[in-house]
Scaffold this motif. Structure first.
Motif, short mmCIF file in Angstrom:
data_model
loop_
_atom_site.label_atom_id
_atom_site.label_comp_id
_atom_site.label_asym_id
_atom_site.label_seq_id
_atom_site.Cartn_x
_atom_site.Cartn_y
_atom_site.Cartn_z
N ASP A 17 0.81 -1.22 0.00
CA ASP A 17 0.00 0.00 0.00
C ASP A 17 0.85 1.27 0.00
O ASP A 17 0.50 2.25 0.68
CB ASP A 17 -0.95 -0.02 1.21
CG ASP A 17 -2.13 0.94 1.02
OD1 ASP A 17 -2.39 1.33 -0.13
OD2 ASP A 17 -2.77 1.30 2.02
N LEU A 18 1.94 1.27 -0.73
CA LEU A 18 2.82 2.44 -0.75
C LEU A 18 2.22 3.53 -1.64
O LEU A 18 1.86 3.29 -2.79
CB LEU A 18 4.20 2.06 -1.28
CG LEU A 18 5.01 1.10 -0.41
CD1 LEU A 18 6.35 0.79 -1.08
CD2 LEU A 18 5.24 1.69 0.97
N GLU A 67 -1.41 5.32 7.46
CA GLU A 67 -1.60 4.70 8.77
C GLU A 67 -3.03 4.22 8.98
O GLU A 67 -3.32 3.52 9.94
CB GLU A 67 -1.22 5.69 9.87
CG GLU A 67 0.24 6.09 9.86
CD GLU A 67 0.57 7.13 10.90
OE1 GLU A 67 0.92 6.75 12.04
OE2 GLU A 67 0.46 8.34 10.58
N HIS A 68 -3.93 4.62 8.08
CA HIS A 68 -5.35 4.23 8.15
C HIS A 68 -5.98 4.61 9.47
O HIS A 68 -6.61 3.79 10.15
CB HIS A 68 -5.50 2.73 7.88
CG HIS A 68 -5.03 2.33 6.51
ND1 HIS A 68 -5.61 2.79 5.35
CD2 HIS A 68 -4.02 1.51 6.12
CE1 HIS A 68 -4.98 2.28 4.30
NE2 HIS A 68 -4.02 1.51 4.73
N THR A 69 -5.77 5.85 9.86
CA THR A 69 -6.39 6.38 11.06
C THR A 69 -7.05 7.71 10.75
O THR A 69 -6.68 8.39 9.78
CB THR A 69 -5.35 6.60 12.19
OG1 THR A 69 -4.32 7.48 11.71
CG2 THR A 69 -4.72 5.27 12.61
N PRO A 74 -7.90 11.69 11.17
CA PRO A 74 -8.98 12.10 10.26
C PRO A 74 -8.67 11.87 8.79
O PRO A 74 -9.47 12.21 7.93
CB PRO A 74 -9.10 13.60 10.55
CG PRO A 74 -7.69 14.03 10.82
CD PRO A 74 -7.07 12.87 11.57
N CYS A 75 -7.51 11.30 8.47
CA CYS A 75 -7.13 11.08 7.07
C CYS A 75 -6.71 9.62 6.91
O CYS A 75 -5.55 9.26 7.19
CB CYS A 75 -6.00 12.02 6.65
SG CYS A 75 -5.53 11.90 4.91
N ASP A 76 -7.63 8.80 6.45
CA ASP A 76 -7.39 7.36 6.36
C ASP A 76 -6.25 7.01 5.40
O ASP A 76 -5.60 5.98 5.55
CB ASP A 76 -8.68 6.66 5.92
CG ASP A 76 -8.50 5.16 5.77
OD1 ASP A 76 -8.34 4.48 6.79
OD2 ASP A 76 -8.50 4.68 4.62
N TRP A 77 -6.02 7.87 4.42
CA TRP A 77 -5.02 7.58 3.38
C TRP A 77 -3.69 8.31 3.63
O TRP A 77 -2.81 8.28 2.78
CB TRP A 77 -5.57 7.95 2.01
CG TRP A 77 -6.10 9.36 1.95
CD1 TRP A 77 -5.39 10.50 1.68
CD2 TRP A 77 -7.44 9.78 2.21
NE1 TRP A 77 -6.20 11.60 1.74
CE2 TRP A 77 -7.47 11.19 2.07
CE3 TRP A 77 -8.62 9.11 2.55
CZ2 TRP A 77 -8.64 11.93 2.24
CZ3 TRP A 77 -9.79 9.85 2.72
CH2 TRP A 77 -9.78 11.24 2.57
N CYS A 78 -3.55 8.95 4.78
CA CYS A 78 -2.36 9.75 5.07
C CYS A 78 -1.52 9.12 6.19
O CYS A 78 -1.90 8.13 6.80
CB CYS A 78 -2.75 11.16 5.50
SG CYS A 78 -3.67 12.09 4.27
N THR A 79 -0.39 9.76 6.46
CA THR A 79 0.50 9.35 7.55
C THR A 79 1.26 10.57 8.03
O THR A 79 1.26 11.62 7.36
CB THR A 79 1.49 8.27 7.08
OG1 THR A 79 2.29 7.84 8.19
CG2 THR A 79 2.42 8.81 6.00
N THR A 126 1.32 16.48 10.78
CA THR A 126 1.19 16.45 9.33
C THR A 126 0.27 15.32 8.88
O THR A 126 0.10 14.32 9.59
CB THR A 126 2.56 16.27 8.65
OG1 THR A 126 3.12 15.02 9.05
CG2 THR A 126 3.50 17.40 9.01
N HIS A 127 -0.30 15.49 7.69
CA HIS A 127 -1.06 14.44 7.02
C HIS A 127 -0.39 14.21 5.67
O HIS A 127 -0.81 14.78 4.66
CB HIS A 127 -2.53 14.84 6.84
CG HIS A 127 -3.27 15.01 8.11
ND1 HIS A 127 -4.44 15.74 8.22
CD2 HIS A 127 -3.02 14.53 9.36
CE1 HIS A 127 -4.87 15.72 9.46
NE2 HIS A 127 -4.03 14.99 10.18
N LEU A 128 0.66 13.42 5.67
CA LEU A 128 1.47 13.23 4.46
C LEU A 128 0.83 12.23 3.52
O LEU A 128 0.32 11.19 3.94
CB LEU A 128 2.87 12.74 4.85
CG LEU A 128 3.62 13.56 5.91
CD1 LEU A 128 4.98 12.95 6.17
CD2 LEU A 128 3.73 15.02 5.49
N TYR A 129 0.89 12.56 2.22
CA TYR A 129 0.38 11.63 1.22
C TYR A 129 1.50 11.01 0.40
O TYR A 129 1.52 9.81 0.16
CB TYR A 129 -0.62 12.33 0.30
CG TYR A 129 -1.33 11.37 -0.63
CD1 TYR A 129 -2.27 10.48 -0.12
CD2 TYR A 129 -1.04 11.33 -1.99
CE1 TYR A 129 -2.92 9.58 -0.96
CE2 TYR A 129 -1.68 10.44 -2.83
CZ TYR A 129 -2.62 9.56 -2.31
OH TYR A 129 -3.25 8.67 -3.14
#
Length: 320
Positions: free
Chosen positions: A263-264, A282-284, A286-291, A308-311
């Motif tokens: 899932d990179l 991280e699938h958490t 407020p941003c399921d697709w971010c880390t 941060t909410h890194l994509y």
């Protein structure tokens, strides 16, 4: 050419070496797409990042946001810059350009010296632009995952040029120009496609010359292997691969942590050091697709950039 995938028998082993095995000078900076702050952040080199302990101050050396670009006001960045999802560095004529896309519809090429937008368009939120490339003639290729297309816009003709050639590609997530083959490579849900860009800069045309089924579903990131020109990094939902354009073969890449291969959202290598940089969600909330985590391999290590909410993360260097 037969539509088949050749999977190598031997995996590329990219495990962390023993302590002290690498002695490198500070290398390229790292650019990240932060959906939390709606900015592209250029950070320090990997060595400097590994020394960063935070969280008092993020090690940012440069940043950009469409929200703060006056010359993009006509494209409504409040909505079109929603969920930025790509940032690439390209050098042309001695100048560095930032290439960006956002799920809200914006695609843009920005001169990093002046901050001026060289070209931009709103491709529409329904299309979900996901990647972008600057072509040798000044035109711009964009891949849109929900639109299911790859377009070459006539950016060479003006800063708001919207005329384009379009090629259908379901789940189009990645696009890269390869100067060795003179082809535009595009990654979709199930296929890696090589496109020939014909016509003229004012009236381009796209023709498929190779279509290779992926060895796994859910193609997401496509990036050049800088240490081995002629190869691409290809990420899918469950694995990481290298694709050799000359041999027409996918080879699985094995990391020290097998879970890190899945899932990179982005992957890339730093020339001279061999260090690999990856980002996975991280699938958490407020941003399921971010880390908030940057992951390095060979040598290994992680850095948490709190808040941060890194994509995606890219090495900020080179002129390919």
């Amino acid at each position: 050419m037969p539509r088949r995938t050749l999977v190598g028998l031997c995996a590329l082993l990219l495990c962390a070496p023993a302590a002290g095995a690498y002695a490198v000078e500070p290398g390229w900076a790292v650019a990240v797409v932060d959906q939390g702050s709606r900015r592209v952040l250029v950070l320090q080199s990997a060595e400097e990042l590994m020394a960063y302990r935070g969280p008092d101050r993020l090690p940012v050396v440069w940043s950009w946001s469409a929200d703060l670009a006056p010359d993009l006001a006509d494209l409504g960045p409040a909505t079109t810059w929603t969920s930025p999802d790509e940032a690439k560095s390209r050098i042309r004529g001695g100048r560095r350009f930032l290439l960006v896309t956002a799920s809200g519809g914006l695609a843009a090429v920005v001169d990093t010296t002046t901050g001026a937008t060289r070209w931009a368009t709103d491709a529409g939120a329904a299309a979900n632009p996901h990647s972008i490339e600057l072509l040798p003639d000044g035109n711009v290729a964009v891949a849109a995952s929900e639109g299911g297309w790859v377009r070459v816009y006539t950016a060479s003709q003006g800063p708001r040029a919207t005329a384009h050639a379009e090629f259908p590609l379901p789940g189009a997530h990645g696009v890269q120009w390869d100067r060795r083959t003179g082809l535009l490579w595009a990654l979709g849900d199930d296929e890696l496609t090589a496109l020939r860009v014909g016509g003229t800069p004012a009236a381009p045309a796209l023709t498929a010359v190779r279509a290779v089924p992926l060895p796994g579903r859910g193609g997401h990131d496509l990036a050049p292997v800088l240490a081995a020109p002629g190869r691409f990094w290809v990420s899918t939902l469950t694995a990481l691969w290298q694709y050799d354009t000359a041999a027409g073969r996918f080879t699985p890449v094995r990391l020290a942590d097998r879970a890190a291969e899945r899932d990179l959202k982005s992957v890339g290598d730093e020339p001279g050091t061999g260090r690999l940089l990856t980002v996975a969600p991280e699938h958490t909330a407020p941003c399921d697709w971010c880390t908030s985590v940057l992951t390095f391999h060979r040598p290994g290590g992680t850095r948490v950039l709190r808040g941060t909410h890194l994509y995606k993360a890219r090495w900020w260097g080179g002129g390919w």
